[in-house]
Design a protein around this motif. Sequence first.
Motif: not given
Length: 181
Positions: A41-54
């Motif tokens: 949740a980003v500012n209450g918006v459910c998003l999907t992580a598409t990439a993780i970098d460090g």
Amino acid sequence: MFTGLVADLGTVTGVEATADGVRLAVRTALAPELSEGDSVAVNGVCLTATAIDGGRFSADVMHETLRRSSLAEVGEGAAVNLELPLRAHDRLGGHVVQGHVDGLGTVRDVREDGFARIVEIAAPGELLRYVVEKGSIAVDGISLTVASVTDDAFSVSLIPETLERTNLGAAAQGQPVNLEV
């Protein structure tokens, strides 16, 4: 599902806007806990992580989300409230939050009240009809209790912990906020 208890105050490190939507990059201490495909949740918006970098993750924000949320106005350097999804064995300390923003509100007034701070938020009537005094509401993903309701706004009272750990600590008049009723 989320609880509205912000786990980290992340920083937007990249905003890549194209005709197809926006890709956000966010620096956070929570990044090591994420995998590609995880919800956040980003500012209450459910998003999907598409990439993780460090120490950061990226997420795609589609046009529908940009139309309904304040993420359309987020720029590099912005502080964003972050929460990982609820696990079945976790405590439900806030309230059940879906991460599906119902609409936008606008900070109308901010005033001190002892060690607390009252934030008044103007909201559209189609959302206010679901807002009740002493009920729960998610503002930018933060589980809050409604302190009062008028014909065109509601207010919440923020304790020092909330002011320190979330982006509402810097709330200013005219600021758009995501609302989930």
